[in-house]
Design a protein around this motif. Structure first.
Motif, PDB file in Angstrom:
ATOM      1  N   HIS A 147       0.791  -1.243   0.000  1.00 17.64           N
ATOM      2  CA  HIS A 147       0.000   0.000   0.000  1.00 17.64           C
ATOM      3  C   HIS A 147       0.817   1.284   0.000  1.00 17.64           C
ATOM      4  O   HIS A 147       0.418   2.264  -0.610  1.00 17.64           O
ATOM      5  CB  HIS A 147      -0.925   0.036   1.220  1.00 17.64           C
ATOM      6  N   HIS A 148       1.889   1.293   0.769  1.00 22.48           N
ATOM      7  CA  HIS A 148       2.535   2.594   0.994  1.00 22.48           C
ATOM      8  C   HIS A 148       4.010   2.595   0.632  1.00 22.48           C
ATOM      9  O   HIS A 148       4.694   1.591   0.811  1.00 22.48           O
ATOM     10  CB  HIS A 148       2.384   3.031   2.456  1.00 22.48           C
TER      11      HIS A 148
ATOM     12  N   HIS B  99      -0.393  -2.644   7.816  1.00 21.69           N
ATOM     13  CA  HIS B  99      -0.913  -1.507   7.054  1.00 21.69           C
ATOM     14  C   HIS B  99      -0.287  -0.189   7.473  1.00 21.69           C
ATOM     15  O   HIS B  99       0.019   0.660   6.641  1.00 21.69           O
ATOM     16  CB  HIS B  99      -2.440  -1.430   7.186  1.00 21.69           C
TER      17      HIS B  99
ATOM     18  N   HIS C 246      -2.175   2.614  -3.907  1.00 24.24           N
ATOM     19  CA  HIS C 246      -2.718   3.345  -2.765  1.00 24.24           C
ATOM     20  C   HIS C 246      -1.892   4.621  -2.701  1.00 24.24           C
ATOM     21  O   HIS C 246      -2.268   5.623  -3.272  1.00 24.24           O
ATOM     22  CB  HIS C 246      -2.635   2.503  -1.490  1.00 24.24           C
TER      23      HIS C 246
HETATM   24 CU1  K7E Z   1      -5.927   4.922   2.332  1.00 22.48          CU
HETATM   25 CU2  K7E Z   1      -4.050   1.280   2.506  1.00 22.48          CU
HETATM   26 CU3  K7E Z   1      -3.099   4.171   2.718  1.00 22.48          CU
HETATM   27 CU4  K7E Z   1      -5.580   2.715   0.407  1.00 22.48          CU
HETATM   28  S1  K7E Z   1      -4.827   3.177   2.335  1.00 22.48           S
HETATM   29  S2  K7E Z   1      -6.440   4.617   0.006  1.00 22.48           S
END
Ligand code: K7E
Ligand code: CUA
Length: 654
Positions: free
Chosen positions: A108-109, A157, A500
């Motif tokens: 995700h990030h 997460h 994401h």
């Molecule tokens: Cu908002 Cu996993 Cu950072 Cu998707 S999360 S949008």
């Protein structure tokens, strides 16, 4: 009442998904000069690199801005047949975990490394949301060079956010789980409150080489940790985590975790935690996790299993963890470029609260508390609050900054981006997104030095924006010009996977630091060949090692006989080229694996177990020269137990 609010928001989401509330003024035509702002003429380079998460493809992609052109796909947690990642013998250990080989994850990030709260862009970090891991990609080779598994975590997460000098990468668990030995972990789910734990891991990053290590873990209450941001400048030394499900529900969270008016932003004084660790206050707990590293000298990964982690229980120390009440299940929490303001984005809240770091410190000093959680103080909302952004829209998720005093918050439910003044909290502009925006990304946006020129919105729904492609449509990003007072939509571009978050930085930071090829004389792979003369085939029981060279435009050896059904064949291919952008590929008919794509100066190994008698061609997959199509070979496979002598040709001239 509270449940109703949640259901209303749920209904609004359903409407937005059903296409019932298309933003007004749908922009299908953009003005003439908008197109020229994203036009990168043939032969010209983009101004920014953007490293974009791939979501459920477990990859990252490299995108140029403002053009939106995809430059490369980086396999991180997922196997990638395009270059043999996770298929070559050398790269398989990178995907090892305490559960064994896991060829996929949900990324995700992105966090790009910083020094003094500014991008230095040496490394890109990414999180594995499913089987908790953090990866580090080297931005001189665009290769994943390290993956560390996170123990005592149920889902990674709230990760991989970093401190201002990349001292730590953090990993907060989304799902709290019971930890400890088998007996401690085999508990009834309805004993959640007593037996489940949230953990936050602080992973240290070596200043020079980037090597990661789990420095310590904090034991937190069994909340769900969603996102996080480090303090910076004046708030350096602190970390802020958004939490939801502070109700500590374990079933039907949609309703049960939306009961309370406020959840928390958990503020962690990590400098204090560091002091306690240095003073020997941590306790070692048994765990099992994999730590995988790529070695650029041997072109090989190794995976080791670690069995201990240092744990610190902040309940025992009254000055590490504080809770800031934050309305309605905050998703993102973000800190502004000065480090003074902390923004909480409550997905179900009607306002955006902005907290003041200065006020938080004062409230801590004055013990302005309204209670505690297991002895850890809960600060009074009003004493920490700078103010609230009124009527921002519906469903605030994430906030980025332009460095000019403005914040930009994505509104998932009302499908828009809202620009507001951080000091006055006044909304100054809003634009629609198409549709249901998640994260925003401004180059340098999460750092102390944003480049407030462009902003990319990563949208969750595309509906009618692209040519349809069956049941699943392209995921979509939209680029906005944010250099003026009003945001202006410039470009739609499709993305790889489901991005994401992304981080972008000036291309000038790394474009002249790229590794062009690996020096052959520095290749320490145990099966390297330094020249064609070393090409050979060796049998060792039922294992056959083919030491193969590739150079434009041949393989040596290229005719091989004496291999039998049931043998295990290892092609150790060294690419002898010493020039930029001349990989050679290797593929053989019937191998239950992907090709290898071997970079100049590199050695890689493809394993093949021939299953039948016959002649098997192999060939180069990457169009490398005018005679690429001639770059091929044959292997003869004889029956098991036959006496065909081992024979190979390397070309008579050498
Ligand atoms: Cu908002 Cu996993 Cu950072 Cu998707 S999360 S949008
Ligand atoms: Cu080597 Cu094509």
């Amino acid at each position: 009442m509270k449940t109703k609010l949640c259901l209303m928001a749920g209904a609004a989401i359903a409407v937005a998904f059903a296409g019932g509330c298309k933003p007004k003024g749908a922009q299908t035509v953009i003005s003439g000069d908008a197109a020229s702002k994203v036009y990168v003429a043939p032969g010209q380079h983009d101004e920014f690199y953007s490293i974009v998460s791939g979501g459920f493809n477990g990859q990252m992609s490299v995108v140029g801005l403002p053009s939106g052109r995809v430059l490369k796909i980086l396999p991180v947690f997922s196997v990638h047949p395009e270059n043999g990642w996770g298929f070559s013998e050398e790269s398989k250990p990178m995907l090892n975990t305490s559960h064994g080989f896991i060829p996929w994850d949900d990324l995700h990030h992105i966090a790009i490394s910083t020094t003094n709260a500014e991008h230095d862009a040496r490394w890109a970090f990414g999180n594995a949301n499913n089987t908790p891991r953090i990866a580090r990609v080297d931005l001189t080779t665009f290769k994943t060079v390290e993956i560390i598994e996170i123990p005592n975590s149920g889902g990674n997460h709230s990760s991989p956010f970093i401190t201002e000098n990349t001292e730590y990468v953090i990993a907060g668990t989304r799902f709290s789980v019971p930890t400890g030995d088998d007996k401690d972990r085999d508990v009834a789910i309805d004993t959640y409150k007593e037996n489940f734990r949230g953990t936050i891991s602080f992973i240290s990053v070596d200043k020079e080489h980037g090597d990661m290590d789990i420095a310590f873990q904090l034991e937190a209450p069994p909340f769900n940790f969603d996102l996080a941001r480090a303090g910076k400048k004046k708030s350096h030394g602190w970390f802020f985590f958004s939490t939801y499900n502070t109700e500590m529900a374990h079933t039907l969270l949609e309703v049960n975790a939306s009961q309370k008016d406020k959840d928390f932003i958990m503020a962690v004084n990590w400098k204090k935690a560091e002091e306690y660790i240095a003073a020997g206050k941590g306790k070692k707990v048994p765990v099992k996790y994999a730590h995988n590293k790529w070695d650029e000298s041997t072109h090989t990964a190794t995976s080791s299993i670690r069995t201990e982690v240092l744990s610190l229980n902040p309940r025992d120390f009254k000055d590490i963890v504080y809770f800031i009440p934050c309305p309605k299940s905050p998703h993102g929490t973000d800190t502004d470029p000065t480090g003074e303001y902390i923004i909480g984005s409550g997905k179900l809240a009607a306002i955006i609260p902005v907290f003041s770091f200065t006020k938080m410190i004062a409230a801590i000093e004055n013990e302005d508390f309204e209670g505690n959680i297991d002895g850890m103080p809960v600060l009074k909302y009003e004493s920490v609050l700078h103010g609230e952004v009124e009527k921002p829209g519906l469903g605030p998720l994430h906030t980025e900054f332009d460095g000019k005093g403005f914040a930009y918050t994505s509104m998932f439910v009302s499908s828009e981006i809202v620009k507001w003044n951080i000091e006055t909290l006044e909304v100054v502009d809003r634009v629609p997104t198409f549709y249901s925006v998640g994260h925003l990304s401004i180059p340098g946006g999460p750092t102390g030095k944003p480049h407030g020129k462009y902003m990319v919105a990563y949208n969750k729904i595309t509906k009618d924006r692209y040519l349809p492609t069956g049941p699943e449509l392209a995921h979509s990003a939209q680029l906005y010009d944010i250099s003026g007072d009003k945001m202006q939509l410039l470009l739609d571009f499709p993305t790889i996977g489901e991005p994401h978050y992304a981080e972008a930085f000036p291309a000038s930071l790394i474009k002249d630091k790229q590794v062009k090829f690996y020096k052959l004389e520095e290749n320490n792979h145990p099966h390297v060949l330094k020249g064609i003369k070393d090409a050979r085939v060796e049998r060792d029981g039922n294992k056959v090692h083919i030491y193969l060279t590739s150079i434009r435009s041949n393989f040596r050896p290229d005719n091989i006989e004496g291999i039998k059904v049931g043998d295990e064949v290892y092609f150790h291919m060294t690419n002898l080229e010493q020039d930029w952008d001349v990989p050679h590929g290797l593929a053989i008919k019937g191998a239950n694996t992907a090709e290898l794509l071997v970079m100049p100066g590199e050695t890689a190994t493809l394993k093949w177990t021939p299953d039948r008698v016959g002649i098997f061609p192999f060939y180069c997959t990457d169009f490398c020269s005018a005679l690429h199509q001639e770059m091929q070979g044959y292997i003869r496979i004889s029956p098991a137990g036959s006496n065909t002598p081992l024979k190979f040709s390397t070309g008579a001239a050498e």
